[in-house]
Design a protein around this motif. Sequence first.
Motif, PDB file in Angstrom:
ATOM      1  N   VAL A  14       0.852  -1.191   0.000  1.00  0.00           N
ATOM      2  CA  VAL A  14       0.000   0.000   0.000  1.00  0.00           C
ATOM      3  C   VAL A  14       0.888   1.241   0.000  1.00  0.00           C
ATOM      4  CG1 VAL A  14      -1.950  -1.129   1.118  1.00  0.00           C
ATOM      5  CG2 VAL A  14      -0.172  -0.048   2.528  1.00  0.00           C
ATOM      6  N   THR A  15       0.324   2.346  -0.436  1.00  0.00           N
ATOM      7  CA  THR A  15       1.093   3.583  -0.515  1.00  0.00           C
ATOM      8  C   THR A  15       1.263   4.233   0.850  1.00  0.00           C
ATOM      9  OG1 THR A  15      -0.943   4.782  -1.011  1.00  0.00           O
ATOM     10  CG2 THR A  15       0.388   4.062  -2.884  1.00  0.00           C
ATOM     11  N   ASP A  16       0.316   4.024   1.744  1.00  0.00           N
ATOM     12  CA  ASP A  16       0.362   4.603   3.085  1.00  0.00           C
ATOM     13  C   ASP A  16      -0.251   3.591   4.042  1.00  0.00           C
ATOM     14  OD1 ASP A  16      -0.752   6.039   5.468  1.00  0.00           O
ATOM     15  OD2 ASP A  16       0.167   7.782   4.480  1.00  0.00           O
ATOM     16  N   LEU A  17       0.549   3.033   4.915  1.00  0.00           N
ATOM     17  CA  LEU A  17       0.065   1.942   5.761  1.00  0.00           C
ATOM     18  C   LEU A  17      -1.012   2.414   6.732  1.00  0.00           C
ATOM     19  CD1 LEU A  17       0.355  -1.051   6.472  1.00  0.00           C
ATOM     20  CD2 LEU A  17       1.997  -0.383   8.238  1.00  0.00           C
ATOM     21  N   ASP A  18      -0.812   3.546   7.371  1.00  0.00           N
ATOM     22  CA  ASP A  18      -1.802   4.017   8.333  1.00  0.00           C
ATOM     23  C   ASP A  18      -3.140   4.295   7.654  1.00  0.00           C
ATOM     24  OD1 ASP A  18      -0.067   3.945  10.567  1.00  0.00           O
ATOM     25  OD2 ASP A  18       0.846   5.823   9.906  1.00  0.00           O
ATOM     26  N   GLU A  19      -3.081   4.901   6.479  1.00  0.00           N
ATOM     27  CA  GLU A  19      -4.311   5.174   5.751  1.00  0.00           C
ATOM     28  C   GLU A  19      -4.989   3.878   5.322  1.00  0.00           C
ATOM     29  OE1 GLU A  19      -5.874   7.889   1.983  1.00  0.00           O
ATOM     30  OE2 GLU A  19      -3.834   8.115   2.767  1.00  0.00           O
ATOM     31  N   ALA A  20      -4.186   2.892   4.904  1.00  0.00           N
ATOM     32  CA  ALA A  20      -4.748   1.605   4.492  1.00  0.00           C
ATOM     33  C   ALA A  20      -5.400   0.889   5.664  1.00  0.00           C
ATOM     34  CB  ALA A  20      -3.655   0.733   3.871  1.00  0.00           C
ATOM     35  N   ILE A  21      -4.774   0.949   6.835  1.00  0.00           N
ATOM     36  CA  ILE A  21      -5.350   0.320   8.021  1.00  0.00           C
ATOM     37  C   ILE A  21      -6.688   0.977   8.356  1.00  0.00           C
ATOM     38  CG2 ILE A  21      -5.075   0.012  10.508  1.00  0.00           C
ATOM     39  CD1 ILE A  21      -2.051  -0.275   9.990  1.00  0.00           C
ATOM     40  N   ASN A  22      -6.722   2.297   8.310  1.00  0.00           N
ATOM     41  CA  ASN A  22      -7.972   3.003   8.596  1.00  0.00           C
ATOM     42  C   ASN A  22      -9.050   2.651   7.579  1.00  0.00           C
ATOM     43  OD1 ASN A  22      -6.980   4.311  10.865  1.00  0.00           O
ATOM     44  ND2 ASN A  22      -6.236   6.072   9.698  1.00  0.00           N
ATOM     45  N   ALA A  23      -8.646   2.558   6.301  1.00  0.00           N
ATOM     46  CA  ALA A  23      -9.606   2.208   5.260  1.00  0.00           C
ATOM     47  C   ALA A  23     -10.129   0.796   5.456  1.00  0.00           C
ATOM     48  CB  ALA A  23      -8.963   2.353   3.881  1.00  0.00           C
ATOM     49  N   ALA A  24      -9.244  -0.122   5.847  1.00  0.00           N
ATOM     50  CA  ALA A  24      -9.674  -1.498   6.088  1.00  0.00           C
ATOM     51  C   ALA A  24     -10.631  -1.552   7.278  1.00  0.00           C
ATOM     52  CB  ALA A  24      -8.458  -2.388   6.344  1.00  0.00           C
ATOM     53  N   ARG A  25     -10.290  -0.840   8.328  1.00  0.00           N
ATOM     54  CA  ARG A  25     -11.150  -0.815   9.523  1.00  0.00           C
ATOM     55  C   ARG A  25     -12.510  -0.208   9.181  1.00  0.00           C
ATOM     56  NH1 ARG A  25      -8.014   1.978  12.484  1.00  0.00           N
ATOM     57  NH2 ARG A  25      -6.994   0.364  13.720  1.00  0.00           N
ATOM     58  N   ASP A  26     -12.499   0.879   8.433  1.00  0.00           N
ATOM     59  CA  ASP A  26     -13.752   1.522   8.035  1.00  0.00           C
ATOM     60  C   ASP A  26     -14.584   0.628   7.119  1.00  0.00           C
ATOM     61  OD1 ASP A  26     -13.045   3.731   9.487  1.00  0.00           O
ATOM     62  OD2 ASP A  26     -12.369   4.909   7.752  1.00  0.00           O
ATOM     63  N   SER A  27     -13.918  -0.313   6.457  1.00  0.00           N
ATOM     64  CA  SER A  27     -14.612  -1.218   5.538  1.00  0.00           C
ATOM     65  C   SER A  27     -15.113  -2.480   6.221  1.00  0.00           C
ATOM     66  CB  SER A  27     -13.679  -1.584   4.377  1.00  0.00           C
ATOM     67  OG  SER A  27     -13.279  -0.433   3.661  1.00  0.00           O
ATOM     68  N   GLY A  28     -14.841  -2.615   7.517  1.00  0.00           N
ATOM     69  CA  GLY A  28     -15.355  -3.764   8.257  1.00  0.00           C
ATOM     70  C   GLY A  28     -14.327  -4.785   8.671  1.00  0.00           C
ATOM     71  N   ALA A  29     -13.042  -4.509   8.436  1.00  0.00           N
ATOM     72  CA  ALA A  29     -11.999  -5.455   8.824  1.00  0.00           C
ATOM     73  C   ALA A  29     -11.581  -5.235  10.269  1.00  0.00           C
ATOM     74  CB  ALA A  29     -10.782  -5.311   7.911  1.00  0.00           C
ATOM     75  N   ASP A  30     -11.092  -6.297  10.901  1.00  0.00           N
ATOM     76  CA  ASP A  30     -10.454  -6.205  12.209  1.00  0.00           C
ATOM     77  C   ASP A  30      -8.952  -6.057  12.010  1.00  0.00           C
ATOM     78  OD1 ASP A  30     -12.793  -6.546  13.653  1.00  0.00           O
ATOM     79  OD2 ASP A  30     -12.609  -8.733  13.672  1.00  0.00           O
ATOM     80  N   VAL A  31      -8.304  -5.320  12.875  1.00  0.00           N
ATOM     81  CA  VAL A  31      -6.847  -5.214  12.850  1.00  0.00           C
ATOM     82  C   VAL A  31      -6.305  -6.209  13.868  1.00  0.00           C
ATOM     83  CG1 VAL A  31      -4.852  -3.701  13.130  1.00  0.00           C
ATOM     84  CG2 VAL A  31      -6.985  -2.791  12.168  1.00  0.00           C
ATOM     85  N   LEU A  32      -5.795  -7.327  13.383  1.00  0.00           N
ATOM     86  CA  LEU A  32      -5.299  -8.379  14.272  1.00  0.00           C
ATOM     87  C   LEU A  32      -3.929  -8.044  14.837  1.00  0.00           C
ATOM     88  CD1 LEU A  32      -6.242 -11.683  12.397  1.00  0.00           C
ATOM     89  CD2 LEU A  32      -7.576 -10.406  14.075  1.00  0.00           C
ATOM     90  N   VAL A  33      -3.077  -7.448  13.998  1.00  0.00           N
ATOM     91  CA  VAL A  33      -1.739  -7.045  14.426  1.00  0.00           C
ATOM     92  C   VAL A  33      -1.549  -5.588  14.022  1.00  0.00           C
ATOM     93  CG1 VAL A  33       0.738  -7.481  14.283  1.00  0.00           C
ATOM     94  CG2 VAL A  33      -0.866  -9.394  14.099  1.00  0.00           C
ATOM     95  N   ALA A  34      -1.449  -4.714  15.019  1.00  0.00           N
ATOM     96  CA  ALA A  34      -1.270  -3.295  14.732  1.00  0.00           C
ATOM     97  C   ALA A  34       0.056  -3.068  14.009  1.00  0.00           C
ATOM     98  CB  ALA A  34      -1.304  -2.500  16.033  1.00  0.00           C
ATOM     99  N   ALA A  35       0.172  -1.925  13.380  1.00  0.00           N
ATOM    100  CA  ALA A  35       1.361  -1.614  12.576  1.00  0.00           C
ATOM    101  C   ALA A  35       2.641  -1.808  13.384  1.00  0.00           C
ATOM    102  CB  ALA A  35       1.266  -0.184  12.060  1.00  0.00           C
ATOM    103  N   PHE A  36       3.633  -2.423  12.739  1.00  0.00           N
ATOM    104  CA  PHE A  36       4.924  -2.654  13.371  1.00  0.00           C
ATOM    105  C   PHE A  36       6.025  -2.554  12.326  1.00  0.00           C
ATOM    106  CE2 PHE A  36       3.494  -6.739  11.812  1.00  0.00           C
ATOM    107  CZ  PHE A  36       4.637  -7.360  11.316  1.00  0.00           C
ATOM    108  N   PRO A  37       7.249  -2.219  12.751  1.00  0.00           N
ATOM    109  CA  PRO A  37       8.351  -2.107  11.790  1.00  0.00           C
ATOM    110  C   PRO A  37       8.938  -3.467  11.452  1.00  0.00           C
ATOM    111  CG  PRO A  37       9.120  -1.551  13.981  1.00  0.00           C
ATOM    112  CD  PRO A  37       7.636  -1.801  14.105  1.00  0.00           C
ATOM    113  N   ASP A  38       9.400  -3.602  10.204  1.00  0.00           N
ATOM    114  CA  ASP A  38      10.183  -4.766   9.817  1.00  0.00           C
ATOM    115  C   ASP A  38      11.503  -4.248   9.237  1.00  0.00           C
ATOM    116  OD1 ASP A  38       9.910  -4.065   7.131  1.00  0.00           O
ATOM    117  OD2 ASP A  38       8.402  -5.582   6.690  1.00  0.00           O
TER     118      ASP A  38
END
Length: 302
Positions: free
Chosen positions: A117-141
């Motif tokens: 994705v182009t922006d991880l935080d924005e993608a997470i918010n979009a997924a959450r707003d679309s009905g997804a659960d966030v199982l693992v919050a954003a983390f660095p690799d």
Amino acid sequence: MTCKRHLIEILLVCSLLSPSVAIARDQEARTARQIGVGAQYDTTHVYVAPEDVDKFAASFLSTFGGQSTKQIVATVTPTPSSTTSQLLQTPVGTVSLFGFKTPIPHPFGAERTGYLVTDLDEAINAARDSGADVLVAAFPDPIGRDAVIQWPGGVNMQLYWHTTKPSYTHFETIPENRVYVSPERADAFTRSFLRFSHGKVVSDDARAAGIEIGRAKDTYRRIHIESAFGKMTILVTDGHLPYPYGRELTGYEVGDLQETLMKAKASGATLLVEPYTSDGRTEAMVQFPGGYVAEIHAAAPK
């Protein structure tokens, strides 16, 4: 006079709201373009035992062509762990290959794909707003950031972002993410993923041929979706699936199925389902060294 005054007030309110609505729609459209990068950045996550990593990589690349990135040993989870990691990049699909040297932290190993994705935080918010659960919050690799989400129906995916923008060659044929869901959750999953991906339903067949799920006498519902993230096939079933149906994560399109199957068998893969023809294509199932099951298909001769 009163009616005329009310009409003027309504028109005034509409005139004030319209720019805001237009701006919101424009922002939504721009967000849609920004989140999905391209199908060539989708990867299937394959976990095999460390002793099977090299055998799987050799067999997979011998079957489909392409090359592997340099194998590294890294921590790719937010908690302590160690795994070999490499990308197998082929003209028909990419695999993120992991050979964990330590126990695999929950819930890793259950996510089926990684989407850039182009922006991880924005993608997470979009997924959450679309009905997804966030199982693992954003983390660095070691090369960016990741998160794991779950869609209605229990479908796990990883979202990722790279610190250095990658540049991968477009696929010759786009692989399909094969998702099995129950009739009770199929519509919820489809709505959620479409809202997130801004994709479209290409087809929705309520009576697809049951041979596609190993039940030749039955029918089932099959939904094809396309988006910036590539192709997805949703197989809606009651879960009464003979092996290996439901075990495959990805379908790979090739030009010559028989030739590809010969390469697969010669490189150590096992043919699990003999080729059959349905929905305008010929399909088969193979298992590569290490246990990874894949659907492989080609356009049926006309």
